[in-house]
Design a protein around this motif. Structure first.
Motif, PDB file in Angstrom:
ATOM      1  N   ILE A 299     -33.481  -2.432  -9.239  1.00 50.63           N
ATOM      2  CA  ILE A 299     -34.071  -1.054  -9.744  1.00 50.63           C
ATOM      3  C   ILE A 299     -33.184  -0.471 -10.786  1.00 50.63           C
ATOM      4  CG2 ILE A 299     -34.909   0.956  -9.283  1.00 50.63           C
ATOM      5  CD1 ILE A 299     -35.715  -0.343  -6.569  1.00 50.63           C
ATOM      6  N   SER A 300     -33.631  -0.021 -11.896  1.00 46.70           N
ATOM      7  CA  SER A 300     -32.759   0.845 -12.630  1.00 46.70           C
ATOM      8  C   SER A 300     -33.472   1.927 -13.304  1.00 46.70           C
ATOM      9  CB  SER A 300     -31.977  -0.038 -13.737  1.00 46.70           C
ATOM     10  OG  SER A 300     -33.090  -0.689 -14.610  1.00 46.70           O
ATOM     11  N   SER A 324     -43.001  -6.303 -10.030  1.00 46.69           N
ATOM     12  CA  SER A 324     -42.772  -6.004  -8.647  1.00 46.69           C
ATOM     13  C   SER A 324     -43.796  -4.743  -8.490  1.00 46.69           C
ATOM     14  CB  SER A 324     -41.531  -5.635  -8.152  1.00 46.69           C
ATOM     15  OG  SER A 324     -41.013  -4.796  -9.208  1.00 46.69           O
ATOM     16  N   ASN A 325     -43.852  -4.525  -7.198  1.00 49.39           N
ATOM     17  CA  ASN A 325     -44.969  -3.268  -6.750  1.00 49.39           C
ATOM     18  C   ASN A 325     -43.910  -1.840  -6.678  1.00 49.39           C
ATOM     19  OD1 ASN A 325     -43.432  -3.200  -4.452  1.00 49.39           O
ATOM     20  ND2 ASN A 325     -44.804  -4.725  -3.284  1.00 49.39           N
ATOM     21  N   THR A 345     -49.683  -3.763  -7.944  1.00 53.61           N
ATOM     22  CA  THR A 345     -49.504  -4.075  -9.268  1.00 53.61           C
ATOM     23  C   THR A 345     -48.401  -4.575  -9.549  1.00 53.61           C
ATOM     24  OG1 THR A 345     -51.478  -2.747  -9.883  1.00 53.61           O
ATOM     25  CG2 THR A 345     -50.302  -3.745 -11.729  1.00 53.61           C
ATOM     26  N   SER A 346     -48.220  -5.923 -10.188  1.00 49.41           N
ATOM     27  CA  SER A 346     -46.833  -6.495 -10.378  1.00 49.41           C
ATOM     28  C   SER A 346     -46.467  -5.839 -11.890  1.00 49.41           C
ATOM     29  CB  SER A 346     -46.889  -7.746 -10.553  1.00 49.41           C
ATOM     30  OG  SER A 346     -45.653  -8.434 -10.551  1.00 49.41           O
ATOM     31  N   VAL A 347     -45.355  -4.884 -12.050  1.00 50.46           N
ATOM     32  CA  VAL A 347     -45.180  -4.395 -13.297  1.00 50.46           C
ATOM     33  C   VAL A 347     -43.554  -4.507 -13.306  1.00 50.46           C
ATOM     34  CG1 VAL A 347     -47.417  -3.221 -13.787  1.00 50.46           C
ATOM     35  CG2 VAL A 347     -45.349  -2.131 -12.410  1.00 50.46           C
ATOM     36  N   GLY A 370     -40.934  -4.243  -4.452  1.00 52.48           N
ATOM     37  CA  GLY A 370     -40.612  -5.609  -4.174  1.00 52.48           C
ATOM     38  C   GLY A 370     -41.440  -6.575  -4.838  1.00 52.48           C
ATOM     39  N   GLY A 371     -41.242  -7.948  -5.051  1.00 51.83           N
ATOM     40  CA  GLY A 371     -41.673  -8.868  -5.513  1.00 51.83           C
ATOM     41  C   GLY A 371     -42.281 -10.085  -4.592  1.00 51.83           C
ATOM     42  N   SER A 372     -42.285 -11.179  -4.992  1.00 47.79           N
ATOM     43  CA  SER A 372     -42.775 -12.179  -4.245  1.00 47.79           C
ATOM     44  C   SER A 372     -41.908 -12.667  -2.911  1.00 47.79           C
ATOM     45  CB  SER A 372     -43.150 -13.628  -5.161  1.00 47.79           C
ATOM     46  OG  SER A 372     -44.034 -13.448  -6.125  1.00 47.79           O
TER      47      SER A 372
END
Length: 374
Positions: A299-300, A324-325, A345-347, A370-372
């Motif tokens: 995260i940035s 990621s969500n 939504t993955s963004v 968080g992602g997959s």
């Protein structure tokens, strides 16, 4: 009301709602405690996330009666004799009429649970009554059960809602993933290995495919609708299930996080299940709890644009290196206490609007993505 008593570290009594237990370290060291976290009389909007929970007399989390909209995610469970998570609509040991629905249990690690043996379970056990609407998801969990445990994941006595059991890795126990009569379930992209008995035990007829069933016994043993099969071929022919399932050593990279090693037969052999497997790496999702090849979410550029400031509202933005969500925890102290709805939504460019804030009040917040892989 939250009570700290000999029978539980946190015992929440009465019908409750909007309860959040996050970023806590809970450890039981006495001999009398039963559950670390216990909800006893129904409720909704319950969040139990990002906690470290160690030791108990029975379960780490015990949720009884009618509950809905419950999220149990990214927790680390260690040493629970009766299993890590119990969601239970029962009353007095018999299946109860109380429906539990809109439940998500995901991205948790459950280690050395079920040491009580006998009927004790190693990871997740669910008895959820007469639910007819909503969802129930168990996905992306690692269950390394005590060898004495009966089942790593047990699902039983559901109503008509479909239970999704996706992308879990279960190690040890007598049985890996078990379903009992009355369950409507879809079981895909899981790995069950190390079982002394049956990696898959279904007394009913769930939908099963794209799983790796690899017990420690020399021959695979699968049970479906009350019939036992000793080969995938005979099982497929008789049931029409498991057409893309395999029975092969998953070959892990290590025995701590149980990531798949390069060359594993479980890499790129799963099924895409939106949104559960969104963001997978390769030609298809992997089987098991962690996708190989996806970098961790970084995260940035967290920012609160000045133009968004309003006495009772604010917009928070940030970026991530992979899709990621989005979610924000916030509150008037560093314990936060409130969470925005999880946007699945993955963004890579994230934006969350917080409303109904107290004007001219100092707020603390933390952004989460968080992602997959959680």
């Amino acid at each position: 009301v939250i009570n700290f008593s000999p029978n539980a570290v946190a015992a929440i009594e009465g019908v409750v709602h909007d309860i959040s237990i996050t970023n806590c370290s809970l450890e039981h060291v006495g001999a009398l405690a039963y559950d670390n976290i216990s909800f006893n009389a129904g409720g909704y909007n319950i969040t139990i996330e990002d906690n470290s929970i160690t030791g108990s007399g029975e379960q780490h989390i015990d949720i009884k009666w009618l509950f809905h909209d419950v999220s149990i995610q990214r927790n680390a469970f260690l040493n629970a004799p009766s299993g890590a998570i119990l969601v239970n609509s029962q009353s007095g040991g018999a299946p109860g009429p109380n429906p539990c629905y809109n439940i998500e249990i995901a991205y948790n690690t459950m280690l050395n649970c079920g040491s009580g043996g006998g009927t004790q379970n190693g990871g997740v056990s669910n008895t959820t009554g007469s639910a007819t609407t909503g969802f129930y998801l168990i996905h992306h969990n690692l269950v390394v059960a005590n060898a004495a445990a009966r089942d790593a994941i047990l699902i039983r006595n559901f109503g008509s809602i479909n239970v999704g059991v996706y992308n879990n890795t279960v190690i040890n126990a007598t049985s890996g993933i078990s379903t009992q009569a009355g369950v409507t379930a879809t079981i895909k992209n899981n790995i069950a290995t190390g079982q002394s008995g049956q990696p898959f035990l279904a007394s009913n007829s769930p939908t099963e495919n794209y799983n790796d069933w690899f017990p420690t016994a020399s021959a695979i043993i699968l049970s479906y609708a009350g019939t036992t099969y000793t080969s995938l071929a005979t099982y497929r022919t008789a049931t029409g299930q498991g057409i893309n399932s395999i029975s092969a050593d998953p070959t892990f990279d290590n025995t701590v996080t149980y990531d798949l090693a390069q060359g594993s037969p479980c890499i790129d052999t799963g099924l895409a299940i939106p949104p559960i497997t969104d963001g997978f790496f390769g030609s298809a999702p992997d089987m098991g709890w962690r996708e190989v090849g996806i970098p961790p979410v970084n995260i940035s550029a967290v920012n609160v644009p000045l133009a968004s400031l309003h006495p009772a509202q604010v917009i928070i933005t940030w970026t991530t290196n992979v899709g990621s969500n989005s979610q924000v925890d916030y509150g008037t102290t560093t314990s936060y206490g409130f969470s925005s709805p999880l946007d699945t939504t993955s963004v890579t460019n994230h934006s969350v609007t917080l409303t109904n804030l107290a004007p001219y009040t100092l707020y603390h917040f933390i952004v989460k993505s968080g992602g997959s892989n959680g």
